[in-house]
Each structure stands twice: as C-alpha cells, then as structure tokens.
Design a protein around this motif. Sequence first.
Motif, PDB file in Angstrom:
ATOM      1  N   MET A   1     -13.585  11.508  -0.458  1.00 47.55           N
ATOM      2  CA  MET A   1     -14.213  10.804   0.622  1.00 47.55           C
ATOM      3  C   MET A   1     -13.441  11.100   1.902  1.00 47.55           C
ATOM      4  O   MET A   1     -12.342  10.602   2.098  1.00 47.55           O
ATOM      5  CB  MET A   1     -14.190   9.312   0.307  1.00 47.55           C
ATOM      6  N   ALA A   2     -13.936  11.928   2.751  1.00 50.14           N
ATOM      7  CA  ALA A   2     -13.254  12.337   3.972  1.00 50.14           C
ATOM      8  C   ALA A   2     -13.111  11.156   4.923  1.00 50.14           C
ATOM      9  O   ALA A   2     -14.034  10.376   5.110  1.00 50.14           O
ATOM     10  CB  ALA A   2     -14.023  13.457   4.648  1.00 50.14           C
ATOM     11  N   GLY A   3     -11.944  11.037   5.517  1.00 50.08           N
ATOM     12  CA  GLY A   3     -11.700   9.998   6.494  1.00 50.08           C
ATOM     13  C   GLY A   3     -11.417   8.628   5.907  1.00 50.08           C
ATOM     14  O   GLY A   3     -11.224   7.682   6.645  1.00 50.08           O
ATOM     15  N   ALA A   4     -11.423   8.507   4.606  1.00 47.59           N
ATOM     16  CA  ALA A   4     -11.166   7.205   3.976  1.00 47.59           C
ATOM     17  C   ALA A   4      -9.686   6.856   4.082  1.00 47.59           C
ATOM     18  O   ALA A   4      -8.824   7.714   3.964  1.00 47.59           O
ATOM     19  CB  ALA A   4     -11.583   7.240   2.516  1.00 47.59           C
ATOM     20  N   ASP A   5      -9.414   5.566   4.323  1.00 39.39           N
ATOM     21  CA  ASP A   5      -8.027   5.107   4.360  1.00 39.39           C
ATOM     22  C   ASP A   5      -7.504   4.998   2.943  1.00 39.39           C
ATOM     23  O   ASP A   5      -8.244   4.699   2.009  1.00 39.39           O
ATOM     24  CB  ASP A   5      -7.940   3.732   5.023  1.00 39.39           C
ATOM     25  N   ARG A   6      -6.230   5.256   2.792  1.00 38.54           N
ATOM     26  CA  ARG A   6      -5.573   5.122   1.497  1.00 38.54           C
ATOM     27  C   ARG A   6      -4.371   4.222   1.659  1.00 38.54           C
ATOM     28  O   ARG A   6      -3.715   4.230   2.689  1.00 38.54           O
ATOM     29  CB  ARG A   6      -5.135   6.485   0.977  1.00 38.54           C
ATOM     30  N   VAL A   7      -4.077   3.485   0.633  1.00 32.52           N
ATOM     31  CA  VAL A   7      -2.925   2.587   0.654  1.00 32.52           C
ATOM     32  C   VAL A   7      -1.669   3.424   0.436  1.00 32.52           C
ATOM     33  O   VAL A   7      -1.605   4.226  -0.484  1.00 32.52           O
ATOM     34  CB  VAL A   7      -3.044   1.511  -0.437  1.00 32.52           C
ATOM     35  N   THR A   8      -0.695   3.234   1.308  1.00 27.36           N
ATOM     36  CA  THR A   8       0.571   3.935   1.212  1.00 27.36           C
ATOM     37  C   THR A   8       1.683   2.924   1.440  1.00 27.36           C
ATOM     38  O   THR A   8       1.566   2.063   2.303  1.00 27.36           O
ATOM     39  CB  THR A   8       0.663   5.059   2.276  1.00 27.36           C
ATOM     40  N   ARG A   9       2.752   3.046   0.676  1.00 29.13           N
ATOM     41  CA  ARG A   9       3.886   2.132   0.845  1.00 29.13           C
ATOM     42  C   ARG A   9       4.983   2.833   1.646  1.00 29.13           C
ATOM     43  O   ARG A   9       5.254   4.002   1.453  1.00 29.13           O
ATOM     44  CB  ARG A   9       4.426   1.706  -0.505  1.00 29.13           C
ATOM     45  N   PHE A  10       5.610   2.060   2.523  1.00 32.40           N
ATOM     46  CA  PHE A  10       6.738   2.529   3.309  1.00 32.40           C
ATOM     47  C   PHE A  10       7.894   1.578   3.082  1.00 32.40           C
ATOM     48  O   PHE A  10       7.690   0.409   2.747  1.00 32.40           O
ATOM     49  CB  PHE A  10       6.389   2.551   4.808  1.00 32.40           C
ATOM     50  N   SER A  11       9.107   2.063   3.293  1.00 29.71           N
ATOM     51  CA  SER A  11      10.259   1.173   3.171  1.00 29.71           C
ATOM     52  C   SER A  11      10.154   0.094   4.242  1.00 29.71           C
ATOM     53  O   SER A  11       9.557   0.308   5.308  1.00 29.71           O
ATOM     54  CB  SER A  11      11.558   1.953   3.342  1.00 29.71           C
ATOM     55  N   GLY A  12      10.722  -1.051   3.951  1.00 29.20           N
ATOM     56  CA  GLY A  12      10.707  -2.146   4.915  1.00 29.20           C
ATOM     57  C   GLY A  12      11.380  -1.779   6.217  1.00 29.20           C
ATOM     58  O   GLY A  12      10.907  -2.149   7.298  1.00 29.20           O
ATOM     59  N   ASP A  13      12.484  -1.042   6.128  1.00 21.62           N
ATOM     60  CA  ASP A  13      13.201  -0.639   7.338  1.00 21.62           C
ATOM     61  C   ASP A  13      12.340   0.255   8.220  1.00 21.62           C
ATOM     62  O   ASP A  13      12.281   0.070   9.437  1.00 21.62           O
ATOM     63  CB  ASP A  13      14.494   0.105   6.985  1.00 21.62           C
ATOM     64  N   LEU A  14      11.679   1.235   7.606  1.00 25.66           N
ATOM     65  CA  LEU A  14      10.834   2.142   8.373  1.00 25.66           C
ATOM     66  C   LEU A  14       9.679   1.387   9.014  1.00 25.66           C
ATOM     67  O   LEU A  14       9.344   1.603  10.177  1.00 25.66           O
ATOM     68  CB  LEU A  14      10.300   3.277   7.494  1.00 25.66           C
ATOM     69  N   PHE A  15       9.087   0.465   8.268  1.00 30.81           N
ATOM     70  CA  PHE A  15       7.975  -0.307   8.811  1.00 30.81           C
ATOM     71  C   PHE A  15       8.439  -1.140  10.007  1.00 30.81           C
ATOM     72  O   PHE A  15       7.754  -1.190  11.039  1.00 30.81           O
ATOM     73  CB  PHE A  15       7.359  -1.203   7.735  1.00 30.81           C
ATOM     74  N   GLU A  16       9.602  -1.796   9.888  1.00 34.16           N
ATOM     75  CA  GLU A  16      10.120  -2.598  11.001  1.00 34.16           C
ATOM     76  C   GLU A  16      10.411  -1.729  12.224  1.00 34.16           C
ATOM     77  O   GLU A  16      10.168  -2.145  13.361  1.00 34.16           O
ATOM     78  CB  GLU A  16      11.360  -3.386  10.580  1.00 34.16           C
ATOM     79  N   GLU A  17      10.928  -0.522  11.998  1.00 31.35           N
ATOM     80  CA  GLU A  17      11.158   0.397  13.112  1.00 31.35           C
ATOM     81  C   GLU A  17       9.836   0.782  13.765  1.00 31.35           C
ATOM     82  O   GLU A  17       9.747   0.910  14.985  1.00 31.35           O
ATOM     83  CB  GLU A  17      11.904   1.642  12.636  1.00 31.35           C
TER      84      GLU A  17
END
Length: 127
Positions: A1-17
């Motif tokens: 499905m082109a353009g569909a969002d996918r769930v991705t996890r990031f570290s908490g530190d990276l997300f806060e940055e």
Amino acid sequence: MAGADRVTRFSGDLFEEAVEAGRRENRSARQQLEHWARLGQSMANQTGAFRSRVEAALAGRLPSEQLTAEEAVAFDAEIDIAIDEALPTVDFVAERAALGYRSVTMDDDGNLVEHLPDGGTRILPPR
C-alpha cells in the motif's frame, strides 16, 4: 500500500530530541524524525568523491584530519551514530577486567561500586 503509514519505534531519548528540535523548527516530533531520516538517507545516497572520502576515513584508510569541513561533519555524525548503537552492547567493566583494570560504577542506590579484575566488587565508602 503506497503512502501508508507504518508504526515504528524510536528510543525515548531520540524522540525527546525530536520534540525539542521540532519545537525550534515548527515541526511535530514525527515531522522532525522524518526530516532527520530524509537527511540521513540523502547523505547515505551520496556518491562520488565526498562519500568515498568519508567512507575511507571511517575505514581508517584516510586520516580524518584530511577531510574538508563538510566531510568532517558527515564523518563525525557517522561516528556519533556508531557509538550510540554500540554502547548498549558493550560491557566496559568486563572488558577492563580482562585487561587487568579496576572499574567504578554507580549502583541503583547511588553507591560507588568498585569492580576488581578478579570479578569481585566492593562498595566504596562515601567521602
């Protein structure tokens, strides 16, 4: 499905940055992460002398002092990422013990703990 969002996890530190950088750049955390990903993708896709020189420096075939200012920025970013990725997998206390060195860490209670090369430990008295 082109353009569909996918769930991705990031570290908490990276997300806060990303939250902080996004505030400065008027982007959401998601937009900031996407921006950084696109920048990284663009740098990784670079071909030619610039990328070749950075890769040569990363492999130790070119002294990093010989890089241009722009190449040095890319080199430093690659090194920072490599360190961040390696830190969770390295047991510095065990590596130092194997070399005959002592190490000091802090336990969950805030005590300084000395790790001896023979595997023993002792809590250091407060000063």
